[in-house]
Design a protein around this motif. Structure first.
Motif, PDB file in Angstrom:
ATOM      1  N   ASP A 165     -33.794  42.756  47.210  1.00  0.00           N
ATOM      2  CA  ASP A 165     -33.499  41.684  46.581  1.00  0.00           C
ATOM      3  C   ASP A 165     -34.365  40.409  46.049  1.00  0.00           C
ATOM      4  O   ASP A 165     -35.083  39.572  45.583  1.00  0.00           O
ATOM      5  N   SER A 169     -38.381  37.556  45.191  1.00  0.00           N
ATOM      6  CA  SER A 169     -38.286  36.016  45.077  1.00  0.00           C
ATOM      7  C   SER A 169     -39.551  35.061  46.010  1.00  0.00           C
ATOM      8  O   SER A 169     -39.908  34.154  45.583  1.00  0.00           O
ATOM      9  N   ASN A 193     -32.184  45.803  45.073  1.00  0.00           N
ATOM     10  CA  ASN A 193     -30.944  45.233  44.758  1.00  0.00           C
ATOM     11  C   ASN A 193     -29.735  44.556  45.364  1.00  0.00           C
ATOM     12  O   ASN A 193     -28.715  46.473  45.139  1.00  0.00           O
ATOM     13  N   ARG A 195     -27.769  43.164  46.192  1.00  0.00           N
ATOM     14  CA  ARG A 195     -26.978  41.575  45.766  1.00  0.00           C
ATOM     15  C   ARG A 195     -27.083  40.639  47.163  1.00  0.00           C
ATOM     16  O   ARG A 195     -26.723  39.885  46.270  1.00  0.00           O
ATOM     17  N   ALA A 197     -29.094  38.277  49.888  1.00  0.00           N
ATOM     18  CA  ALA A 197     -30.880  38.430  50.852  1.00  0.00           C
ATOM     19  C   ALA A 197     -30.355  37.452  51.508  1.00  0.00           C
ATOM     20  O   ALA A 197     -30.400  36.672  51.960  1.00  0.00           O
ATOM     21  N   VAL A 202     -27.411  37.561  44.886  1.00  0.00           N
ATOM     22  CA  VAL A 202     -28.769  37.895  43.648  1.00  0.00           C
ATOM     23  C   VAL A 202     -29.101  36.770  42.216  1.00  0.00           C
ATOM     24  O   VAL A 202     -29.830  36.294  41.575  1.00  0.00           O
ATOM     25  N   GLN A 205     -30.761  34.307  43.630  1.00  0.00           N
ATOM     26  CA  GLN A 205     -31.815  34.264  43.428  1.00  0.00           C
ATOM     27  C   GLN A 205     -33.182  33.839  42.408  1.00  0.00           C
ATOM     28  O   GLN A 205     -33.846  33.893  41.996  1.00  0.00           O
ATOM     29  N   THR A 206     -32.497  34.145  41.110  1.00  0.00           N
ATOM     30  CA  THR A 206     -32.408  34.277  39.287  1.00  0.00           C
ATOM     31  C   THR A 206     -32.368  34.128  38.637  1.00  0.00           C
ATOM     32  O   THR A 206     -30.847  34.458  38.903  1.00  0.00           O
ATOM     33  N   LEU A 211     -33.024  42.337  38.143  1.00  0.00           N
ATOM     34  CA  LEU A 211     -35.182  42.422  38.216  1.00  0.00           C
ATOM     35  C   LEU A 211     -35.966  43.821  37.747  1.00  0.00           C
ATOM     36  O   LEU A 211     -37.084  42.949  38.127  1.00  0.00           O
ATOM     37  N   GLU A 254     -35.881  49.417  39.931  1.00  0.00           N
ATOM     38  CA  GLU A 254     -34.784  48.219  40.103  1.00  0.00           C
ATOM     39  C   GLU A 254     -34.553  49.151  41.183  1.00  0.00           C
ATOM     40  O   GLU A 254     -33.061  49.535  39.889  1.00  0.00           O
TER      41      GLU A 254
END
Length: 360
Positions: A165, A169, A193, A195, A197, A202, A205-206, A211, A254
């Motif tokens: 995940d 990014s 993913n 969950r 990084a 996650v 991150q976004t 995703l 994903e």
């Protein structure tokens, strides 16, 4: 924008075939796999779980170098690899050594790669793959290029890659998908993913709810899959491959999964950013437990069979680490000669210097 985001997320429901109890919840999408193929999938997951446990132990003993644990992600990794053909081109990330092994990389070479030995990066002739990518997300751009090459040669195969995940990014993630989509190249992009990084959840991150919906901007297919369900991952990848070889372009998959161990063995402590409740929640979704229940219900798997696989894995690992230990140590002159076909003057001088040192 919030409503738009939520609307997009609704278009990417989680695809699942087996629930956490090992019961079929999507009969229509059940893959046409024989009993032997189902048992082979389970065999590979059990074997890989043991490989992970032993690799962690070997790392702690100082007998392996870099290692990223894989426990919890077996369905995501091996379900997708099982859908590939031998001619397909694999571009893994650093946690995706299991896919390379089941695609044909000898186990002792996987150990040598962990040690940074050049022999570990020498793929057998029948294995179309690059070595695991350390740079986060870079393999997405490389995959787009490989896939375009496949298309230009009119070959019926695909290029497949993986990232976590955190990799979604990165700019390379978007650039690779956009390029592949623009050229309708036969690529499969898998975003695992798990969950976090490393330690960043996650959600930080976004702002996207999934995703998978990031595929929309690239104009390609996207799907979110229960990454703890090996059959769902297999089906999603198989369908993506079929579309790609039929000229229908790339897919972003994903997989919702979880790594039970640390990010890598290089000092990460997951207890600092993950709760016991979250760990417990995902342990209930363990891909091996789920698939084992399903196979036992069908009467084609037993504890004795599993123990045989465990013992075979242990024996194979013992032999492979011995073979890695017996491989001649990498020398500085090996590094220099492997980097250049014709050495520049400054390195020619260094080559002679190190040759003299190594001959003593």
């Amino acid at each position: 924008m919030k409503r738009t985001n939520e609307k997009f997320a609704e278009q990417f429901p989680t695809f699942q075939i087996l629930n956490e109890e090992g019961k079929i919840v999507n009969e229509e999408k059940m893959p046409d796999l024989s009993e032997d193929e189902l048992k082979e999938l389970m065999t590979r997951m059990v074997y890989t779980r043991i490989l992970d446990q032993r690799s962690i132990a070997l790392n702690r003993q100082g007998r392996l170098g870099f290692y990223a644990p894989t426990a919890g992600q077996e369905a995501s990794q091996l379900g997708s690899q099982f859908a590939l053909e031998q001619d397909d081109f694999l571009l893994p990330a650093y946690r995706d050594v299991p896919q390379l092994i089941w695609q044909g990389l000898p186990l002792y070479k996987a150990f040598l790669w962990s040690r940074g030995h050049y022999v570990g990066s020498q793929m057998p002739e029948e294995v179309n793959a690059l070595t695991p990518q350390i740079i986060i997300g870079a393999q997405y751009v490389q995959t787009a290029g490989v896939a375009l090459g496949i298309k230009k040669r009119n070959e019926k195969r695909v290029a497949i890659t993986y990232t976590g995940d955190g990799g979604t990014s990165q700019g390379d993630f978007y650039e690779g998908m956009n390029f592949a989509g623009a050229f309708n190249a036969p690529a499969i992009f898998i975003a695992q993913n798990n969950r976090f990084a490393i330690s960043t959840p996650v959600e930080k991150q976004t702002a996207a709810k999934t995703l998978a919906q990031k595929a929309v901007a690239a104009g390609i297919e996207g799907i979110q899959v229960d990454g703890m369900d090996v059959l769902a991952v297999y089906v999603a990848t198989k369908e993506a491959r079929d579309r790609a070889v039929n000229g229908e372009g790339p897919t972003l998959i994903e997989t919702l999964t979880y790594r039970y161990g640390p990010h890598t063995m290089a000092g990460d402590d997951p207890t600092r950013y993950r709760t016991e409740d979250l760990d417990s929640e995902w342990e209930q979704k363990d891909p091996l437990v789920r698939f084992r229940k399903y196979l036992e219900e069908k009467g084609i798997w037993s504890e004795d069979q599993e123990n045989e696989i465990i013992e075979k894995a242990k024996a194979d690992i013992k032999e492979a680490i011995k073979q890695a230990d017996d491989t001649p140590k990498q020398k500085v002159t090996d590094l220099i000669s492997n980097m250049y076909e014709t050495l520049p003057a400054n390195l020619q001088e260094q080559m002679e210097e190190y040759k003299a040192k190594e001959s003593k």
